[in-house]
Design a protein around this motif. Structure first.
Motif, PDB file in Angstrom:
ATOM      1  N   SER A 153       0.736  69.698  58.978  1.00 56.50           N
ATOM      2  CA  SER A 153      -0.391  68.901  58.508  1.00 56.50           C
ATOM      3  C   SER A 153      -1.513  68.881  59.537  1.00 56.50           C
ATOM      4  N   GLU A 197       4.814  67.450  60.443  1.00 55.52           N
ATOM      5  CA  GLU A 197       3.565  66.829  60.898  1.00 55.52           C
ATOM      6  C   GLU A 197       2.688  67.839  61.626  1.00 55.52           C
ATOM      7  N   HIS A 251       1.772  67.483  54.882  1.00 52.81           N
ATOM      8  CA  HIS A 251       3.026  67.149  55.555  1.00 52.81           C
ATOM      9  C   HIS A 251       4.222  67.420  54.648  1.00 52.81           C
ATOM     10  N   THR A 292      -1.213  63.891  54.000  1.00 54.69           N
ATOM     11  CA  THR A 292       0.165  63.566  53.622  1.00 54.69           C
ATOM     12  C   THR A 292       0.762  64.683  52.778  1.00 54.69           C
ATOM     13  N   SER A 295      -2.792  62.770  61.837  1.00 60.66           N
ATOM     14  CA  SER A 295      -1.620  63.528  62.276  1.00 60.66           C
ATOM     15  C   SER A 295      -1.497  63.594  63.787  1.00 60.66           C
ATOM     16  N   GLU A 301      10.657  66.027  60.880  1.00 62.94           N
ATOM     17  CA  GLU A 301       9.410  65.274  60.750  1.00 62.94           C
ATOM     18  C   GLU A 301       8.336  65.845  61.661  1.00 62.94           C
TER      19      GLU A 301
END
Length: 314
Positions: free
Chosen positions: A234, A231, A198, A195, A247, A227
């Motif tokens: 990540s 992502e 991200h 997270t 992810s 987003e």
């Protein structure tokens, strides 16, 4: 722009502006005609070459698709007892404080067999620990980022907010905080680290107001694309560390109805990934930090470790 144009553009740049113009078009050209999914292809490249920072891994892949392990001629001779073959093709990568460095893939060398395990020395040695997560987050204030964990009243995993107003063209002053990251404390350390990656992706991809606009000249992005880019950062960071994260599942939720990706920039993603790894001093230090005792600052890196240039990348 071909590779020679890109390298020429790099040559006159400084530590503060090591942009890699045309990375999106370079990657698209290198990936043209490949049957694999673009994201899986990108991840495979970056996970196959963890001894390089993300920009250098992409540069090597453009020049020699499928390269397995690269090192300088000096490193091959003095650390591995190998040498580039006559006529071996040197590969160009970025060099800290210098225009370029030349490396050779293992397939272009002869000599002693490689030691066991040398092809994958950068993965995390075990599960992400609370101590490892704390060691990494403890470095965030130096990047003008605060971090805290709190229970959320919803399924939200994390959020990032800008703090105050500031000139994005000015480097942060010591102790200045520009971004505040909050992560849900109800999950395990690996999920919280994913997270955090991200949220750092949002910052370093330039999604937040005033963040990085002068560096990337970013086009307007939809919330879905933002987003998706964050992502991907990540997913790639966790993949290079070889740690489990959700992810990959979340990425499919961001695909468009026809199964294609929302508009994203490979350059922005690779830039952000390099910045994330640079917080820990590079991939090797990041892997040691999150899954075991933090790497000691006083340890002198070997010549091969110096190929991970994350700390100097944009």
């Amino acid at each position: 722009m071909d590779l020679h144009d890109a390298v020429g553009a790099i040559g006159g740049q400084t530590r503060d502006t090591p942009e890699l113009p045309g990375l999106d078009s370079l990657y698209a050209a290198a990936a043209a005609g490949r049957p694999s999914d673009e994201l899986e292809d990108l991840r495979a490249v970056l996970c196959r070459l963890p001894m390089l920072g993300p920009y250098n891994a992409m540069l090597v892949e453009v020049q020699r698709p499928g390269a397995l392990y690269v090192a300088t001629a000096w490193t091959w001779r003095h650390e591995f007892g190998r040498h580039p073959r006559p006529g071996a093709r040197p590969l160009v990568i970025l060099k800290p404080f210098m225009p370029v460095e030349f490396v050779y893939d293992v397939s272009e060398t002869d000599g002693r067999p490689l030691p066991q395990g040398v092809m994958d020395p950068f993965r995390a040695s075990g599960p992400v620990t609370e101590e490892g997560l704390s060691a990494f987050t403890g470095r965030l204030p130096d990047e003008a980022i605060s971090y805290r964990e709190t229970p959320f009243g919803s399924a939200q995993a994390g959020r990032t907010q800008t703090v105050g107003s500031w000139d994005p063209g000015r480097a942060p002053r010591k102790g200045e905080i520009r971004y505040a990251i909050t992560v849900n404390d109800s999950t395990d350390p690996a999920t919280r680290l994913a997270t955090l990656f991200h949220e750092l992706g949002h910052i370093y991809c330039g999604h937040l107001a005033g963040a990085g606009a002068q560096r990337h000249q970013r086009r307007a992005l939809s919330p879905e694309s933002q987003e998706f880019e964050a992502e991907i950062v990540s997913w790639l960071a966790c993949g290079r560390l070889r740690i489990d994260s959700p992810s990959g599942r979340y990425l499919h939720g961001h695909l468009q109805p026809d199964g294609t990706m929302p508009p994203v920039s490979v350059q922005a993603v690779v830039h952000a990934l390099g910045k994330v790894e640079a917080i820990a001093g590079g991939m090797r230090s990041l892997a040691a930090m999150v899954s075991g005792p933090p790497a000691r600052d006083e340890e002198e890196p070997s010549a091969q470790e110096m190929l991970d240039f994350g700390a100097w990348e944009p």
